[in-house]
Enzyme design. Sequence first.
Site, mmCIF file in Angstrom:
data_model
loop_
_atom_site.group_PDB
_atom_site.id
_atom_site.type_symbol
_atom_site.label_atom_id
_atom_site.label_comp_id
_atom_site.label_asym_id
_atom_site.label_seq_id
_atom_site.Cartn_x
_atom_site.Cartn_y
_atom_site.Cartn_z
ATOM 1 N N GLU A 112 -21.274 -1.482 9.678
ATOM 2 C CA GLU A 112 -20.225 -0.532 9.307
ATOM 3 C C GLU A 112 -20.374 0.771 10.095
ATOM 4 O O GLU A 112 -21.468 1.173 10.466
ATOM 5 C CB GLU A 112 -20.211 -0.272 7.799
ATOM 6 C CG GLU A 112 -21.375 0.512 7.259
ATOM 7 C CD GLU A 112 -21.291 0.735 5.750
ATOM 8 O OE1 GLU A 112 -20.194 0.659 5.181
ATOM 9 O OE2 GLU A 112 -22.338 0.977 5.150
ATOM 10 N N LYS A 151 -7.314 -6.097 9.562
ATOM 11 C CA LYS A 151 -6.900 -5.917 8.176
ATOM 12 C C LYS A 151 -5.384 -5.983 8.071
ATOM 13 O O LYS A 151 -4.671 -5.516 8.958
ATOM 14 C CB LYS A 151 -7.360 -4.560 7.648
ATOM 15 C CG LYS A 151 -8.860 -4.381 7.607
ATOM 16 C CD LYS A 151 -9.235 -2.976 7.151
ATOM 17 C CE LYS A 151 -10.742 -2.804 7.125
ATOM 18 N NZ LYS A 151 -11.103 -1.426 6.764
ATOM 19 N N TYR A 205 -5.914 -5.126 0.534
ATOM 20 C CA TYR A 205 -5.942 -5.553 1.936
ATOM 21 C C TYR A 205 -6.741 -6.822 2.143
ATOM 22 O O TYR A 205 -7.666 -7.125 1.404
ATOM 23 C CB TYR A 205 -6.446 -4.439 2.842
ATOM 24 C CG TYR A 205 -7.838 -3.926 2.576
ATOM 25 C CD1 TYR A 205 -8.914 -4.314 3.373
ATOM 26 C CD2 TYR A 205 -8.078 -3.018 1.544
ATOM 27 C CE1 TYR A 205 -10.183 -3.804 3.150
ATOM 28 C CE2 TYR A 205 -9.334 -2.511 1.316
ATOM 29 C CZ TYR A 205 -10.397 -2.916 2.123
ATOM 30 O OH TYR A 205 -11.659 -2.424 1.896
ATOM 31 N N ASP A 261 -10.205 -10.653 0.399
ATOM 32 C CA ASP A 261 -9.211 -9.713 -0.114
ATOM 33 C C ASP A 261 -9.947 -8.613 -0.880
ATOM 34 O O ASP A 261 -10.880 -8.899 -1.641
ATOM 35 C CB ASP A 261 -8.246 -10.403 -1.080
ATOM 36 C CG ASP A 261 -7.135 -11.163 -0.380
ATOM 37 O OD1 ASP A 261 -7.181 -11.302 0.855
ATOM 38 O OD2 ASP A 261 -6.219 -11.642 -1.074
ATOM 39 N N ARG A 290 17.247 -8.859 -12.594
ATOM 40 C CA ARG A 290 15.969 -9.192 -13.239
ATOM 41 C C ARG A 290 14.787 -8.491 -12.587
ATOM 42 O O ARG A 290 13.723 -8.383 -13.168
ATOM 43 C CB ARG A 290 15.719 -10.701 -13.178
ATOM 44 C CG ARG A 290 16.779 -11.538 -13.850
ATOM 45 C CD ARG A 290 16.608 -12.999 -13.519
ATOM 46 N NE ARG A 290 16.774 -13.167 -12.066
ATOM 47 C CZ ARG A 290 16.256 -14.173 -11.365
ATOM 48 N NH1 ARG A 290 15.525 -15.092 -11.954
ATOM 49 N NH2 ARG A 290 16.472 -14.263 -10.074
ATOM 50 N N HIS A 316 -9.775 2.593 10.328
ATOM 51 C CA HIS A 316 -8.720 2.578 9.328
ATOM 52 C C HIS A 316 -9.065 3.508 8.167
ATOM 53 O O HIS A 316 -10.225 3.615 7.763
ATOM 54 C CB HIS A 316 -8.528 1.152 8.779
ATOM 55 C CG HIS A 316 -7.566 1.095 7.659
ATOM 56 N ND1 HIS A 316 -7.970 1.031 6.335
ATOM 57 C CD2 HIS A 316 -6.222 1.131 7.646
ATOM 58 C CE1 HIS A 316 -6.893 1.016 5.568
ATOM 59 N NE2 HIS A 316 -5.829 1.076 6.334
#
Length: 178
Positions: free
Chosen positions: A143, A72, A132, A48, A23, A119
């Site tokens: 940042e 993450k 992620y 998320d 299946r 990353h």
Amino acid sequence: MQAQETALKGCFILEPRVFKDDRGYFFESFNQKTFEELVGQPVHFVQDNQSFSQYGVIRGIHFQKGAHAQAKLVRVLEGEVLDVAVDLREGSPTYGQHVAVKLNAENNRQLFVPRGFGHGFSVLSETAVFAYKCDNYYHKASEGGIVYNDPTLAIDWGIPEEKIQVSEKDLVLEHFKN
């Protein structure tokens, strides 16, 4: 689920136990208790994210600084990427080193990238859907990033130079030495 620590302490490749039959398949992609047992630390994911990209796209190398640093847990829902984690923890014996792992919809691997790492990923298939979890909320003022073609890091993204697609924002990121 099984975990294999990479050459960078605290950075793990996670492989779920996949149950297949005629299946299709089923696997548990995340279980808080199992995850914390495997990585040996408590992590509470709060956000998320998901992206869609085409072949040759490189996203990264990104990170959040200070109190807004993020761990993450990354995976691919469709297609294939080369996922890269860079150790940016000053004083770490692997500072400035990176690992690169192929993640795709067939191997169902995930990579846990702890706080203190940069990353990024490159898309190796025609298209890819990348998802992620983050353990801290995005904070624009915190940042940071390193340009994808930094000569010190010398990351092989698996994409011919003429096929690479990078955002204008990512093209002007700092070099690792800075």
